[in-house]
Design an enzyme around this catalytic site. Structure first.
Site, PDB file in Angstrom:
ATOM      1  N   ASN A   1       0.835  -1.207   0.000  1.00 31.64           N
ATOM      2  CA  ASN A   1       0.000   0.000   0.000  1.00 31.64           C
ATOM      3  C   ASN A   1       0.868   1.255   0.000  1.00 31.64           C
ATOM      4  OD1 ASN A   1       0.559  -0.955   2.660  1.00 31.64           O
ATOM      5  ND2 ASN A   1      -0.981   0.383   3.529  1.00 31.64           N
TER       6      ASN A   1
ATOM      7  N   CYS B   1      -4.227   0.819  -2.405  1.00 33.39           N
ATOM      8  CA  CYS B   1      -4.072  -0.419  -1.637  1.00 33.39           C
ATOM      9  C   CYS B   1      -3.047  -1.344  -2.294  1.00 33.39           C
ATOM     10  CB  CYS B   1      -5.395  -1.172  -1.592  1.00 33.39           C
ATOM     11  SG  CYS B   1      -6.707  -0.341  -0.707  1.00 33.39           S
TER      12      CYS B   1
ATOM     13  N   CYS C   1     -10.576  -4.638   0.667  1.00 34.44           N
ATOM     14  CA  CYS C   1     -11.642  -3.641   0.591  1.00 34.44           C
ATOM     15  C   CYS C   1     -12.454  -3.854  -0.695  1.00 34.44           C
ATOM     16  CB  CYS C   1     -11.059  -2.231   0.623  1.00 34.44           C
ATOM     17  SG  CYS C   1     -10.316  -1.710  -0.934  1.00 34.44           S
TER      18      CYS C   1
ATOM     19  N   GLU D   1      -3.186  -4.560  -2.959  1.00 31.02           N
ATOM     20  CA  GLU D   1      -3.711  -5.481  -3.982  1.00 31.02           C
ATOM     21  C   GLU D   1      -3.765  -4.806  -5.345  1.00 31.02           C
ATOM     22  OE1 GLU D   1      -4.928  -4.712  -1.007  1.00 31.02           O
ATOM     23  OE2 GLU D   1      -6.406  -6.165  -0.314  1.00 31.02           O
TER      24      GLU D   1
ATOM     25  N   CYS E   1     -10.742  -2.973  -4.096  1.00 31.20           N
ATOM     26  CA  CYS E   1      -9.773  -3.982  -4.550  1.00 31.20           C
ATOM     27  C   CYS E   1     -10.486  -5.216  -5.084  1.00 31.20           C
ATOM     28  CB  CYS E   1      -8.830  -4.375  -3.413  1.00 31.20           C
ATOM     29  SG  CYS E   1      -7.599  -3.086  -3.086  1.00 31.20           S
TER      30      CYS E   1
ATOM     31  N   GLU F   1       0.417   5.270   0.560  1.00 28.14           N
ATOM     32  CA  GLU F   1      -0.516   6.311   1.020  1.00 28.14           C
ATOM     33  C   GLU F   1      -0.082   7.699   0.561  1.00 28.14           C
ATOM     34  OE1 GLU F   1      -0.887   5.671   5.251  1.00 28.14           O
ATOM     35  OE2 GLU F   1      -2.022   3.830   4.937  1.00 28.14           O
TER      36      GLU F   1
HETATM   37  N1  THU Z   1      -5.387  -1.273   2.473  1.00 35.01           N
HETATM   38  C1  THU Z   1      -4.864  -2.162   1.567  1.00 35.01           C
HETATM   39  O1  THU Z   1      -3.692  -2.049   1.164  1.00 35.01           O
HETATM   40  N2  THU Z   1      -5.671  -3.151   1.120  1.00 35.01           N
HETATM   41  C2  THU Z   1      -6.976  -3.291   1.477  1.00 35.01           C
HETATM   42  O2  THU Z   1      -7.652  -4.180   0.959  1.00 35.01           O
HETATM   43  C3  THU Z   1      -7.570  -2.430   2.473  1.00 35.01           C
HETATM   44  C4  THU Z   1      -6.721  -1.343   2.991  1.00 35.01           C
HETATM   45  C5  THU Z   1      -4.532  -0.171   2.930  1.00 35.01           C
HETATM   46  C6  THU Z   1      -5.019   1.198   2.543  1.00 35.01           C
HETATM   47  C7  THU Z   1      -4.385   2.052   3.595  1.00 35.01           C
HETATM   48  O3  THU Z   1      -3.069   2.394   3.183  1.00 35.01           O
HETATM   49  C8  THU Z   1      -4.294   1.141   4.815  1.00 35.01           C
HETATM   50  O4  THU Z   1      -4.464  -0.172   4.324  1.00 35.01           O
HETATM   51  C9  THU Z   1      -5.337   1.437   5.868  1.00 35.01           C
HETATM   52  O5  THU Z   1      -6.600   1.451   5.341  1.00 35.01           O
END
Ligand code: THU
Length: 158
Positions: free
Chosen positions: A61, A72, A111, A74, A114, A63
């Site tokens: 991920n 994210c 999520c 994935e 994704c 940000e």
């Molecule tokens: N995140 C992912 O990388 N994958 C997911 O399926 C859900 C959330 C990340 C996004 C963000 O950087 C952190 O997790 C917290 O939400």
């Protein structure tokens, strides 16, 4: 008319009980999770893809201070694969994470955004993608196809 959807999935006590090729996939996901750029959530997510030719593609991920601009793990992995090897099919997708965002015993599940991207990858390659979700207590949930975690996905997936 009343309909019922049933999904079948496996629960495995520890990821080290998986077959060797999947243990390698989990290890690669943990490795790349360390490269997450997650200064805001402090939740490090790693995703690894086992491609049909046995190669592995990873993502973590990423940000951004303007929160919705991040992505994210994935999606980073799937778009990484799509950008470099648009013809290669994905056989398995593994997700791991570490951080305090939620309880260590909680299942780690992707999520909705994704899942939608995974559904399109699956539809595009016309072959199911197996999903392995590793929670922070090392337990694994294993699904046969993306549509098992996103039934009735938007698109021509039926
Ligand atoms: N995140 C992912 O990388 N994958 C997911 O399926 C859900 C959330 C990340 C996004 C963000 O950087 C952190 O997790 C917290 O939400």
């Amino acid at each position: 008319m009343k309909h019922t959807l049933t999904i079948e999935y496996q629960e495995i006590e520890h990821w080290n009980l998986l077959p060797g090729d999947e243990i390698e996939l989990v290890n690669e996901a943990f490795k790349i999770a360390k490269n997450a750029y997650a200064p805001y959530s402090k939740f490090h997510v790693g995703a690894s893809l086992r491609m049909e030719d046995q190669s592995i593609i990873v993502g973590s991920n990423q940000e951004n201070i303007a929160y919705p601009s991040g992505l994210c793990a994935e999606r980073v992995a799937l778009f990484h694969a799509g950008a470099l090897y648009p013809e290669k099919k994905v056989a398995k997708l593994c997700v791991v994470a570490f951080g305090d965002l939620f309880d260590k015993d909680a299942w780690l599940t992707p999520c909705g955004g994704c899942r939608q991207v995974m559904a399109e990858s699956e539809s595009r390659q016309k072959k199911p993608i197996e999903i392995l979700l590793v929670s922070q207590n090392n337990k694994v949930l294993k699904f046969h196809s993306v549509l098992d975690i996103l039934p009735l996905a938007f698109g021509k997936f039926n």
